[in-house]
Design a protein around this motif. Structure first.
Motif, PDB file in Angstrom:
ATOM      1  N   GLN A  37       0.845  -1.187   0.000  1.00 49.87           N
ATOM      2  CA  GLN A  37       0.000   0.000   0.000  1.00 49.87           C
ATOM      3  C   GLN A  37       0.885   1.242   0.000  1.00 49.87           C
ATOM      4  OE1 GLN A  37      -1.789  -1.348   3.758  1.00 49.87           O
ATOM      5  NE2 GLN A  37      -3.814  -1.181   2.815  1.00 49.87           N
ATOM      6  N   GLU A  40       1.655   5.225   4.652  1.00 51.68           N
ATOM      7  CA  GLU A  40       0.763   6.083   5.434  1.00 51.68           C
ATOM      8  C   GLU A  40       0.665   5.553   6.865  1.00 51.68           C
ATOM      9  OE1 GLU A  40      -3.707   8.102   5.313  1.00 51.68           O
ATOM     10  OE2 GLU A  40      -3.129   6.628   3.794  1.00 51.68           O
ATOM     11  N   PHE A  42      -1.274   5.297  10.494  1.00 52.22           N
ATOM     12  CA  PHE A  42      -2.654   5.360  10.984  1.00 52.22           C
ATOM     13  C   PHE A  42      -2.640   5.351  12.505  1.00 52.22           C
ATOM     14  CE2 PHE A  42      -3.106   3.049   6.876  1.00 52.22           C
ATOM     15  CZ  PHE A  42      -3.853   4.012   6.201  1.00 52.22           C
ATOM     16  N   ALA A  50       1.014   0.984  10.379  1.00 46.00           N
ATOM     17  CA  ALA A  50       1.631   1.713   9.275  1.00 46.00           C
ATOM     18  C   ALA A  50       1.518   0.922   7.987  1.00 46.00           C
ATOM     19  CB  ALA A  50       3.090   2.009   9.581  1.00 46.00           C
ATOM     20  N   HIS A  76       8.358   4.787   7.874  1.00 47.91           N
ATOM     21  CA  HIS A  76       7.880   5.650   6.788  1.00 47.91           C
ATOM     22  C   HIS A  76       9.093   6.145   6.006  1.00 47.91           C
ATOM     23  CE1 HIS A  76       6.205   9.229   4.828  1.00 47.91           C
ATOM     24  NE2 HIS A  76       5.030   8.635   4.942  1.00 47.91           N
ATOM     25  N   CYS A 221       3.800  13.678  11.881  1.00 47.04           N
ATOM     26  CA  CYS A 221       2.999  13.037  10.837  1.00 47.04           C
ATOM     27  C   CYS A 221       3.327  13.677   9.493  1.00 47.04           C
ATOM     28  CB  CYS A 221       1.514  13.200  11.133  1.00 47.04           C
ATOM     29  SG  CYS A 221       0.945  12.315  12.608  1.00 47.04           S
ATOM     30  N   GLY A 224      -0.227  15.388   4.529  1.00 44.34           N
ATOM     31  CA  GLY A 224      -1.264  14.626   3.841  1.00 44.34           C
ATOM     32  C   GLY A 224      -1.718  13.374   4.558  1.00 44.34           C
ATOM     33  N   ALA A 225      -1.060  13.012   5.670  1.00 44.98           N
ATOM     34  CA  ALA A 225      -1.449  11.815   6.429  1.00 44.98           C
ATOM     35  C   ALA A 225      -2.610  12.184   7.346  1.00 44.98           C
ATOM     36  CB  ALA A 225      -0.266  11.269   7.214  1.00 44.98           C
ATOM     37  N   ARG A 226      -3.815  12.146   6.814  1.00 46.08           N
ATOM     38  CA  ARG A 226      -4.980  12.666   7.529  1.00 46.08           C
ATOM     39  C   ARG A 226      -5.402  11.796   8.703  1.00 46.08           C
ATOM     40  NH1 ARG A 226      -9.104  13.301   2.681  1.00 46.08           N
ATOM     41  NH2 ARG A 226      -8.171  11.254   2.254  1.00 46.08           N
ATOM     42  N   ASN A 227      -4.990  10.555   8.703  1.00 46.86           N
ATOM     43  CA  ASN A 227      -5.395   9.640   9.777  1.00 46.86           C
ATOM     44  C   ASN A 227      -4.273   9.374  10.775  1.00 46.86           C
ATOM     45  OD1 ASN A 227      -8.173   8.837   8.777  1.00 46.86           O
ATOM     46  ND2 ASN A 227      -6.938   8.316   6.982  1.00 46.86           N
ATOM     47  N   CYS A 228      -3.312  10.282  10.801  1.00 41.89           N
ATOM     48  CA  CYS A 228      -2.188  10.190  11.728  1.00 41.89           C
ATOM     49  C   CYS A 228      -2.354  11.258  12.795  1.00 41.89           C
ATOM     50  CB  CYS A 228      -0.888  10.390  10.954  1.00 41.89           C
ATOM     51  SG  CYS A 228       0.619  10.425  11.950  1.00 41.89           S
ATOM     52  N   GLN A 277      -8.323   1.235   9.741  1.00 42.60           N
ATOM     53  CA  GLN A 277      -7.482   0.931   8.583  1.00 42.60           C
ATOM     54  C   GLN A 277      -6.475  -0.175   8.865  1.00 42.60           C
ATOM     55  OE1 GLN A 277      -7.813   3.928  10.008  1.00 42.60           O
ATOM     56  NE2 GLN A 277      -8.402   5.484   8.488  1.00 42.60           N
TER      57      GLN A 277
END
Length: 285
Positions: A37, A40, A42, A50, A76, A221, A224-228, A277
């Motif tokens: 994936q 990103e 989470f 991750a 990351h 974070c 753009g990592a909206r769920n972090c 996620q």
């Protein structure tokens, strides 16, 4: 038709129940490769997972990953890049590079042993040991021991601490991606006393228990990592007075509170406790 669909749903839930009830550290600890994936994170540093982690190569021109049997040299891409930048800097100023301890598991998540954090691919432990031999074998990386830098229970640095450790911490702290660095309080006070230039980087260096064999680097974070979930920013200022207060409490500990409640044991997470996620991170090929 409706009854059939309902029966299928119930069967699926029953089939999934054991996996949901299994401890998350067992599931994530068993993953040997990252998810296929985009990268990103989470969730939070101590409760998440991750996607798309990348591996810090076992050996680079100015770094070596340690304790390879743990399979925790993942993170990351921003974290891997930062670690490599720090290694190159230390090579330029006289060390051979750096020895890198635990980062994250291939898919992040809770670990079978050790850390409560390091779950979303944004934490790395970098040894304070002066890395001079960059040709360690796999066996040596399992057995070589880092060197403690503290004395008097962390109130002061010992004779192993040099300007090299100061520059190591400073380089990591000056990187704009870094959110915090955890290290024992005596080291923070020593760096506060020794730094004669720009002191703004000291704000990111926070005293914490242990951390006298390594520093713990935590990055923010990624964009753009909206769920972090980022940790709250450190308080304003260089934090030197707070570190000195910590040292003072080590040297003159306050009496224990007889009415303090006993610490509550931490509950182990199951998959259902983590961000939604994380199920797809585990199931991705």
């Amino acid at each position: 038709m409706v009854r059939h669909l309902l029966a299928c749903l119930i069967a699926a839930l029953l089939w999934a129940a054991p996996a949901q009830a299994q401890l998350a550290k067992q599931q994530f600890g068993a993953a040997r490769q990252p998810s296929a994936q985009p990268a990103e994170p989470f969730g939070s540093y101590a409760k998440g997972c991750a996607a798309g982690n990348v591996q810090l190569s076992e050996t680079g021109p100015s770094w070596q990953a340690m304790r390879l049997s743990r399979n925790r040299n993942w993170g990351h891409p921003d974290l891997v890049d930062l670690v490599q930048d720090v290694g190159r800097h230390m090579d330029r100023i006289g060390w051979g590079g750096i020895y890198v301890g635990d980062m994250s598991q291939p898919r992040g998540g809770p670990m079978l042993t050790g850390h409560r954090s390091h779950q979303i691919g944004l934490d790395a432990d970098i040894w304070l040991y002066p890395a001079t031999d960059m040709t360690l074998s796999r066996g040596q990386r399992e057995t070589i021991s880092a060197i403690s830098m503290r004395r008097q229970n962390g109130a002061f640095v010992n004779s192993n601490w040099t300007r090299g450790q100061h520059e190591l911490v400073k380089k990591a702290a000056q990187d704009p991606r870094t959110a915090r660095i955890f290290i024992f309080p005596g080291a923070k006070v020593q760096m506060c006393n020794d730094e004669t230039g720009d002191r703004s980087w000291l704000r990111k260096v926070r005293p914490w228990y242990g951390h006298h064999y390594h520093m713990h680097v935590r990055i923010s974070c990624p964009r753009g990592a909206r769920n972090c979930e980022n940790q709250a920013a450190p308080p304003p200022g260089d934090g030197c007075a707070e570190a000195q207060d910590w040292v003072n409490r080590i040297l003159n500990p306050p009496p224990p509170d007889p009415n303090a409640p006993p610490p509550r044991p931490r509950r182990e997470y199951v998959l259902a406790d983590l961000p939604g996620q994380c199920a797809s991170v585990l199931s991705s090929r």
